[in-house]
Enzyme design. Structure first.
Site, PDB file in Angstrom:
ATOM      1  N   ARG A 135      -7.271  12.926   0.638  1.00 43.06           N
ATOM      2  CA  ARG A 135      -6.215  13.424   1.527  1.00 43.06           C
ATOM      3  C   ARG A 135      -4.824  12.928   1.141  1.00 43.06           C
ATOM      4  O   ARG A 135      -3.834  13.532   1.509  1.00 43.06           O
ATOM      5  CB  ARG A 135      -6.518  13.076   2.988  1.00 43.06           C
ATOM      6  CG  ARG A 135      -6.378  11.610   3.298  1.00 43.06           C
ATOM      7  CD  ARG A 135      -6.477  11.344   4.775  1.00 43.06           C
ATOM      8  NE  ARG A 135      -7.843  11.521   5.261  1.00 43.06           N
ATOM      9  CZ  ARG A 135      -8.281  10.962   6.377  1.00 43.06           C
ATOM     10  NH1 ARG A 135      -7.477  10.230   7.113  1.00 43.06           N
ATOM     11  NH2 ARG A 135      -9.528  11.136   6.771  1.00 43.06           N
ATOM     12  N   ARG A 188      -9.509   8.110  -1.340  1.00 41.19           N
ATOM     13  CA  ARG A 188     -10.505   8.528  -0.334  1.00 41.19           C
ATOM     14  C   ARG A 188     -11.365   9.643  -0.887  1.00 41.19           C
ATOM     15  O   ARG A 188     -10.924  10.439  -1.712  1.00 41.19           O
ATOM     16  CB  ARG A 188      -9.804   8.996   0.942  1.00 41.19           C
ATOM     17  CG  ARG A 188      -9.065   7.894   1.687  1.00 41.19           C
ATOM     18  CD  ARG A 188      -8.512   8.422   2.998  1.00 41.19           C
ATOM     19  NE  ARG A 188      -9.578   8.674   3.953  1.00 41.19           N
ATOM     20  CZ  ARG A 188      -9.868   7.875   4.982  1.00 41.19           C
ATOM     21  NH1 ARG A 188      -9.152   6.796   5.222  1.00 41.19           N
ATOM     22  NH2 ARG A 188     -10.854   8.175   5.802  1.00 41.19           N
ATOM     23  N   GLU A 233      -8.616   0.522  -3.055  1.00 43.85           N
ATOM     24  CA  GLU A 233      -9.519   0.555  -1.901  1.00 43.85           C
ATOM     25  C   GLU A 233     -10.411   1.778  -2.065  1.00 43.85           C
ATOM     26  O   GLU A 233      -9.949   2.854  -2.432  1.00 43.85           O
ATOM     27  CB  GLU A 233      -8.721   0.692  -0.605  1.00 43.85           C
ATOM     28  CG  GLU A 233      -7.818  -0.471  -0.326  1.00 43.85           C
ATOM     29  CD  GLU A 233      -6.923  -0.206   0.880  1.00 43.85           C
ATOM     30  OE1 GLU A 233      -6.898   0.920   1.397  1.00 43.85           O
ATOM     31  OE2 GLU A 233      -6.240  -1.150   1.271  1.00 43.85           O
ATOM     32  N   GLU A 265     -11.222  -9.413   2.829  1.00 41.89           N
ATOM     33  CA  GLU A 265      -9.977  -9.039   3.513  1.00 41.89           C
ATOM     34  C   GLU A 265     -10.294  -8.895   4.991  1.00 41.89           C
ATOM     35  O   GLU A 265     -11.085  -8.025   5.388  1.00 41.89           O
ATOM     36  CB  GLU A 265      -9.419  -7.720   2.958  1.00 41.89           C
ATOM     37  CG  GLU A 265      -8.147  -7.287   3.704  1.00 41.89           C
ATOM     38  CD  GLU A 265      -7.431  -6.101   3.059  1.00 41.89           C
ATOM     39  OE1 GLU A 265      -7.558  -5.895   1.829  1.00 41.89           O
ATOM     40  OE2 GLU A 265      -6.742  -5.380   3.799  1.00 41.89           O
ATOM     41  N   HIS A 299       0.948   6.082   1.862  1.00 41.33           N
ATOM     42  CA  HIS A 299       1.720   6.925   2.785  1.00 41.33           C
ATOM     43  C   HIS A 299       2.752   7.785   2.061  1.00 41.33           C
ATOM     44  O   HIS A 299       3.166   8.820   2.570  1.00 41.33           O
ATOM     45  CB  HIS A 299       2.349   6.056   3.873  1.00 41.33           C
ATOM     46  CG  HIS A 299       1.304   5.283   4.623  1.00 41.33           C
ATOM     47  ND1 HIS A 299       0.456   5.876   5.522  1.00 41.33           N
ATOM     48  CD2 HIS A 299       0.911   3.992   4.527  1.00 41.33           C
ATOM     49  CE1 HIS A 299      -0.391   4.974   5.981  1.00 41.33           C
ATOM     50  NE2 HIS A 299      -0.151   3.819   5.384  1.00 41.33           N
ATOM     51  N   HIS A 319      -4.025  -4.518   7.588  1.00 43.85           N
ATOM     52  CA  HIS A 319      -4.152  -3.374   8.494  1.00 43.85           C
ATOM     53  C   HIS A 319      -3.331  -3.598   9.758  1.00 43.85           C
ATOM     54  O   HIS A 319      -3.566  -4.548  10.494  1.00 43.85           O
ATOM     55  CB  HIS A 319      -5.593  -3.037   8.881  1.00 43.85           C
ATOM     56  CG  HIS A 319      -5.754  -1.558   9.113  1.00 43.85           C
ATOM     57  ND1 HIS A 319      -5.346  -0.942  10.260  1.00 43.85           N
ATOM     58  CD2 HIS A 319      -6.220  -0.585   8.304  1.00 43.85           C
ATOM     59  CE1 HIS A 319      -5.574   0.360  10.157  1.00 43.85           C
ATOM     60  NE2 HIS A 319      -6.104   0.605   8.976  1.00 43.85           N
ATOM     61  N   THR A 332      -8.373   3.854   8.153  1.00 37.71           N
ATOM     62  CA  THR A 332      -9.592   3.046   8.202  1.00 37.71           C
ATOM     63  C   THR A 332      -9.683   2.398   9.583  1.00 37.71           C
ATOM     64  O   THR A 332      -8.782   1.673   9.986  1.00 37.71           O
ATOM     65  CB  THR A 332      -9.536   1.960   7.099  1.00 37.71           C
ATOM     66  OG1 THR A 332      -9.111   2.576   5.893  1.00 37.71           O
ATOM     67  CG2 THR A 332     -10.882   1.318   6.912  1.00 37.71           C
ATOM     68  N   HIS A 364      -5.591   3.698  -1.901  1.00 40.51           N
ATOM     69  CA  HIS A 364      -6.927   4.044  -1.409  1.00 40.51           C
ATOM     70  C   HIS A 364      -7.286   5.443  -1.894  1.00 40.51           C
ATOM     71  O   HIS A 364      -6.650   6.419  -1.502  1.00 40.51           O
ATOM     72  CB  HIS A 364      -6.900   3.988   0.133  1.00 40.51           C
ATOM     73  CG  HIS A 364      -8.221   4.207   0.786  1.00 40.51           C
ATOM     74  ND1 HIS A 364      -8.391   4.056   2.150  1.00 40.51           N
ATOM     75  CD2 HIS A 364      -9.442   4.557   0.295  1.00 40.51           C
ATOM     76  CE1 HIS A 364      -9.657   4.306   2.461  1.00 40.51           C
ATOM     77  NE2 HIS A 364     -10.312   4.628   1.357  1.00 40.51           N
ATOM     78  N   ASN A 387       0.850  -1.192   0.000  1.00 43.57           N
ATOM     79  CA  ASN A 387       0.000   0.000   0.000  1.00 43.57           C
ATOM     80  C   ASN A 387       0.888   1.246   0.000  1.00 43.57           C
ATOM     81  O   ASN A 387       1.670   1.452   0.942  1.00 43.57           O
ATOM     82  CB  ASN A 387      -0.892  -0.039   1.249  1.00 43.57           C
ATOM     83  CG  ASN A 387      -1.853   1.122   1.305  1.00 43.57           C
ATOM     84  OD1 ASN A 387      -1.458   2.250   1.031  1.00 43.57           O
ATOM     85  ND2 ASN A 387      -3.088   0.876   1.661  1.00 43.57           N
TER      86      ASN A 387
HETATM   87  N1  PXP Z   1      -6.059  -2.980   4.000  1.00 46.34           N
HETATM   88  C1  PXP Z   1      -6.982  -1.994   4.054  1.00 46.34           C
HETATM   89  C2  PXP Z   1      -8.377  -2.323   3.634  1.00 46.34           C
HETATM   90  C3  PXP Z   1      -6.652  -0.697   4.463  1.00 46.34           C
HETATM   91  O1  PXP Z   1      -7.592   0.273   4.502  1.00 46.34           O
HETATM   92  C4  PXP Z   1      -5.310  -0.415   4.787  1.00 46.34           C
HETATM   93  C5  PXP Z   1      -4.913   0.981   5.174  1.00 46.34           C
HETATM   94  O2  PXP Z   1      -5.048   1.832   4.094  1.00 46.34           O
HETATM   95  C6  PXP Z   1      -4.379  -1.456   4.717  1.00 46.34           C
HETATM   96  C7  PXP Z   1      -4.779  -2.733   4.344  1.00 46.34           C
HETATM   97  C8  PXP Z   1      -2.928  -1.253   5.063  1.00 46.34           C
HETATM   98  O3  PXP Z   1      -2.832  -0.957   6.413  1.00 46.34           O
HETATM   99  P1  PXP Z   1      -1.433  -0.510   7.024  1.00 46.34           P
HETATM  100  O4  PXP Z   1      -1.071   0.781   6.399  1.00 46.34           O
HETATM  101  O5  PXP Z   1      -1.719  -0.393   8.504  1.00 46.34           O
HETATM  102  O6  PXP Z   1      -0.452  -1.600   6.700  1.00 46.34           O
END
Ligand code: PXP
Length: 235
Positions: free
Chosen positions: A49, A45, A70, A151, A10, A190, A101, A43, A7
């Site tokens: 953001r 959003r 996402e 998931e 960030h 997550h 999330t 993601h 992901n």
């Molecule tokens: N899966 C989903 C559905 C999420 O919303 C997120 C965060 O955007 C992640 C995985 C990844 O989470 P993390 O950044 O805590 O590894």
């Protein structure tokens, strides 16, 4: 072995702190691929953001591994998803005031809205996954709604300590078995990091882990390719 979806939200968060052009999450996706990422997760959003519409569009053209978008059941974002057509879409809940999330999608309370979003995405040829808390009622309904994957939200497991963590892992294991029993594909994500990922990766039938914050945090010091390689070797 589970595949790793990296992901890259960030990276976009750092860019948006200055609303400039760098660091570009498109570069991050390319480097994650070079480090061995099996997929790129992002993601879009409703409040934009971090990831911007342009990131989704450019990444679809430049990333050669499957893209997992996402999104919440927001009409405008659903439209973009159907136009860009990522390989997979993961429906998540969204609140403007949250930092990230915070919980799984409540399909039980929002059945009609979620069902409509699933139909729309599947109609565009996109594989649909639902991000759910490890709760049997939510998983049963996901199966009824005909999604390809679930998931499991690993946030509670990631935050728990000691015996509470074992209990959270058990919840994940039991729900994983329910998901497999329904014939749906098993994903998790997550809060997973270099210290807690192994037991989740080892759950029978685990197909895909989506991990962002811990990989991008490590990448600040060791670079994205190495951070991805290290996570891959733990999985
Ligand atoms: N899966 C989903 C559905 C999420 O919303 C997120 C965060 O955007 C992640 C995985 C990844 O989470 P993390 O950044 O805590 O590894």
């Amino acid at each position: 072995m589970a595949i790793l979806g990296v992901n890259i939200d960030h990276v976009a968060t750092v860019r948006q702190a200055r609303k400039t052009y760098e660091p570009d999450p498109v570069w991050a996706a390319a480097l994650a691929e070079l480090g061995g990422a099996d997929g790129i997760t992002l993601h879009l959003r409703e409040d934009r953001r971090h990831i911007q519409d342009r990131d989704v569009r450019v990444m679809k053209e430049t990333v050669s591994v499957p893209m997992n978008l996402e999104l919440a059941t927001d009409e405008a974002v659903l439209e973009i998803a159907c136009e860009v057509r990522p390989e997979q879409a993961t429906l998540v809940p969204e609140k403007r005031e949250e930092v990230t999330t915070e919980g799984g999608l409540d399909v039980v309370s929002n059945r009609a809205v979620v069902a409509a979003a699933i139909q729309k995405l599947q109609g565009a040829g996109i594989v649909v996954s639902l991000f759910l808390d490890p709760e049997p009622a939510q998983i049963s309904l996901a199966n009824e709604l005909g999604v390809e994957a679930v998931e499991l939200h690993t946030g509670m497991y990631a935050l728990a300590k000691g015996a509470a963590r074992d209990a959270e892992l058990n919840r994940l294991v039991e729900c994983a078995s329910q998901i497999r029993g329904f014939g749906m594909t098993l994903h998790a994500g997550h809060g997973l990091n270099y210290h807690n990922v192994k037991p989740v990766a080892a759950i029978e039938g685990m197909c895909e882990l989506n991990i962002g914050h811990s990989i991008i945090s490590r990448a600040v010091f060791v670079g994205i390719q190495q951070a991805v390689r290290e996570m891959k070797s733990l999985i």
